[in-house]
Write a protein that holds these residues in place. Structure first.
Motif, PDB file in Angstrom:
ATOM      1  N   VAL A  95       0.838  -1.200   0.000  1.00  0.00           N
ATOM      2  CA  VAL A  95       0.000   0.000   0.000  1.00  0.00           C
ATOM      3  C   VAL A  95       0.876   1.254   0.000  1.00  0.00           C
ATOM      4  O   VAL A  95       0.633   2.203  -0.740  1.00  0.00           O
ATOM      5  CB  VAL A  95      -0.961  -0.012   1.205  1.00  0.00           C
ATOM      6  CG1 VAL A  95      -1.717   1.302   1.332  1.00  0.00           C
ATOM      7  CG2 VAL A  95      -1.939  -1.184   1.091  1.00  0.00           C
ATOM      8  N   LEU A  96       1.941   1.226   0.820  1.00  0.00           N
ATOM      9  CA  LEU A  96       2.867   2.360   0.836  1.00  0.00           C
ATOM     10  C   LEU A  96       3.456   2.564  -0.553  1.00  0.00           C
ATOM     11  O   LEU A  96       3.550   3.696  -1.051  1.00  0.00           O
ATOM     12  CB  LEU A  96       3.994   2.122   1.859  1.00  0.00           C
ATOM     13  CG  LEU A  96       3.579   2.127   3.338  1.00  0.00           C
ATOM     14  CD1 LEU A  96       4.755   1.728   4.226  1.00  0.00           C
ATOM     15  CD2 LEU A  96       3.057   3.504   3.762  1.00  0.00           C
ATOM     16  N   GLU A  97       3.804   1.460  -1.212  1.00  0.00           N
ATOM     17  CA  GLU A  97       4.373   1.555  -2.559  1.00  0.00           C
ATOM     18  C   GLU A  97       3.362   2.131  -3.550  1.00  0.00           C
ATOM     19  O   GLU A  97       3.701   3.012  -4.348  1.00  0.00           O
ATOM     20  CB  GLU A  97       4.874   0.181  -3.033  1.00  0.00           C
ATOM     21  CG  GLU A  97       6.231  -0.183  -2.432  1.00  0.00           C
ATOM     22  CD  GLU A  97       6.573  -1.665  -2.562  1.00  0.00           C
ATOM     23  OE1 GLU A  97       5.755  -2.432  -3.128  1.00  0.00           O
ATOM     24  OE2 GLU A  97       7.656  -2.055  -2.078  1.00  0.00           O
ATOM     25  N   PHE A  98       2.127   1.646  -3.500  1.00  0.00           N
ATOM     26  CA  PHE A  98       1.075   2.203  -4.375  1.00  0.00           C
ATOM     27  C   PHE A  98       0.951   3.707  -4.176  1.00  0.00           C
ATOM     28  O   PHE A  98       0.663   4.451  -5.096  1.00  0.00           O
ATOM     29  CB  PHE A  98      -0.282   1.556  -4.061  1.00  0.00           C
ATOM     30  CG  PHE A  98      -0.589   0.337  -4.886  1.00  0.00           C
ATOM     31  CD1 PHE A  98      -0.784   0.445  -6.266  1.00  0.00           C
ATOM     32  CD2 PHE A  98      -0.711  -0.911  -4.290  1.00  0.00           C
ATOM     33  CE1 PHE A  98      -1.088  -0.676  -7.030  1.00  0.00           C
ATOM     34  CE2 PHE A  98      -1.015  -2.038  -5.051  1.00  0.00           C
ATOM     35  CZ  PHE A  98      -1.194  -1.926  -6.419  1.00  0.00           C
ATOM     36  N   ALA A  99       1.163   4.150  -2.934  1.00  0.00           N
ATOM     37  CA  ALA A  99       0.973   5.563  -2.609  1.00  0.00           C
ATOM     38  C   ALA A  99       2.283   6.353  -2.710  1.00  0.00           C
ATOM     39  O   ALA A  99       2.352   7.496  -2.273  1.00  0.00           O
ATOM     40  CB  ALA A  99       0.382   5.698  -1.211  1.00  0.00           C
ATOM     41  N   GLY A 100       3.302   5.717  -3.279  1.00  0.00           N
ATOM     42  CA  GLY A 100       4.542   6.442  -3.554  1.00  0.00           C
ATOM     43  C   GLY A 100       5.426   6.683  -2.350  1.00  0.00           C
ATOM     44  O   GLY A 100       6.236   7.611  -2.339  1.00  0.00           O
TER      45      GLY A 100
END
Ligand code: PHE
Length: 346
Positions: free
Chosen positions: A295-300
């Motif tokens: 999720v952190l990755e999806f949100a940059g």
């Protein structure tokens, strides 16, 4: 002629009648005005003889009109006052007044308590797309959790190839906030959410509050402390006991469900005490966990640098607990008598 005019003025029954008399005497073609004009054609002796009578007639008539006018106006005012008496002893009709709704009240309380802990309030759209509501929260098209959400879709409508829906939880605000502001983050996001579900404890529209903290070295202990501190302040009790029960959400890892110990006093649920103590039980208040790296990755956000925790609580449920209501559906009936019964009156 002067005596006749003075008599007519004294007899005038209305302001209109008086004005008629004024025009007849002092108007451009009135007899006094005409008499004044004849003075111009007289020789000096004649004029000296005639002028005083005409001028005094003009002054007398103007005076009489002024006096009569004042009298007529006073009479009219008195008549009006006599007509328009107000009976102050008559009972009034009580105008119904609204009150703050328990959901709004709880949202205000939430914002206030979390503000003290350094949390900002964020909002997001209630009409969202499946990328923010599901995909970026680690639920791809084939994820079974999507089916569990009983989602209201807008048929045949897409935005940039994404399906449009009514958000099923406040978690998409996590994504929007992280994308918009990056890390660190400390926010709550209260609001309406929608699921196609309806019975005594479920309504198709209900309220959640999302919490999100992203920073360096954040761990589960921060989550537990934050929830405990919040619930103690919210329920105004020191004896709040929370149980974090292992669970699963696609967007948190590990995931825990949050239960609170309560007892039942006189048919009313009262929070406080250990849920396993005699006469006590556990009640689920919401889900939470450490924000999933995906999720952190999806949100940059780089998960090697930042960690986060998130929680989602049912606002209606904690409002019912705090104010002693037992039927969720009554929350959305808009009956002022129900509000007043629970102490929500103006
Ligand atoms: N979004 C979850 C739900 O609606 C609750 C939740 C929020 C769980 C944040 C974990 C973290 O069921």
């Amino acid at each position: 002629q002067k005596q006749a005019a003075l008599a007519a003025i004294a007899d005038a029954a209305s302001l209109d009648a008086l004005e008629e008399q004024r025009l007849a005497a002092l108007g451009k073609k009135g007899w006094v005005s005409l008499a004044l004009k004849t003075l111009g054609q007289m020789n000096p002796e004649e004029r000296t003889a005639a002028a005083p009578a005409i001028q005094s007639a003009r002054a007398e008539i103007a005076d009489a009109i002024e006096t009569k006018k004042a009298a007529l106006e006073t009479a009219a005012l008195e008549a009006q006052l006599a007509r328009e008496t107000i009976d102050l002893t008559l009972p009034t009709q009580a105008a119904p007044r609204g009150s703050v709704h328990p959901v709004s009240q709880v949202m205000d309380e939430l914002a206030e308590i979390f503000a003290d802990l350094g949390f900002a309030v964020a909002t997001g759209p209630e009409i969202d797309d499946d990328w923010h509501n599901f995909t970026a929260l680690n639920m791809d098209e084939t994820h079974p959790a999507r089916a569990m959400h009983d989602t209201f879709y807008f048929p045949d409508q897409t935005s940039e190839g994404r399906e449009i829906l009514l958000r099923t939880h406040t978690s998409p605000v996590q994504i929007r906030s992280m994308l918009a502001q990056g890390a660190p983050i400390r926010l709550i996001a209260p609001g309406r959410v929608y699921r196609s579900d309806s019975d005594a404890t479920h309504t198709p529209m209900f309220h959640q509050v999302e919490g999100l903290v992203v920073d360096k070295d954040i761990h589960l202990g921060h989550l537990k402390w934050t929830l405990e501190t919040f619930f103690k302040a919210f329920f105004e009790r020191e004896d709040i006991v929370l149980r974090l029960r292992p669970s699963y959400f696609p967007f948190t890892e590990p995931s825990v469900e949050v239960d609170v110990g309560y007892s039942t006093e006189g048919g009313r649920r009262v929070v406080g005490g250990h849920g396993d103590a005699p006469g006590h039980a556990w009640m689920e208040l919401g889900g939470s966990g450490m924000v999933n790296c995906r999720v952190l990755e999806f949100a940059g956000i780089d998960p090697d640098e930042y960690q986060g925790f998130a929680f989602g609580l049912g606002i209606d449920r904690i409002a019912m607990l705090k104010y002693g209501m037992n039927d969720l559906r009554a929350f959305f009936d808009g009956d002022p008598r129900w509000l007043a019964h629970y102490g929500f009156s103006p």
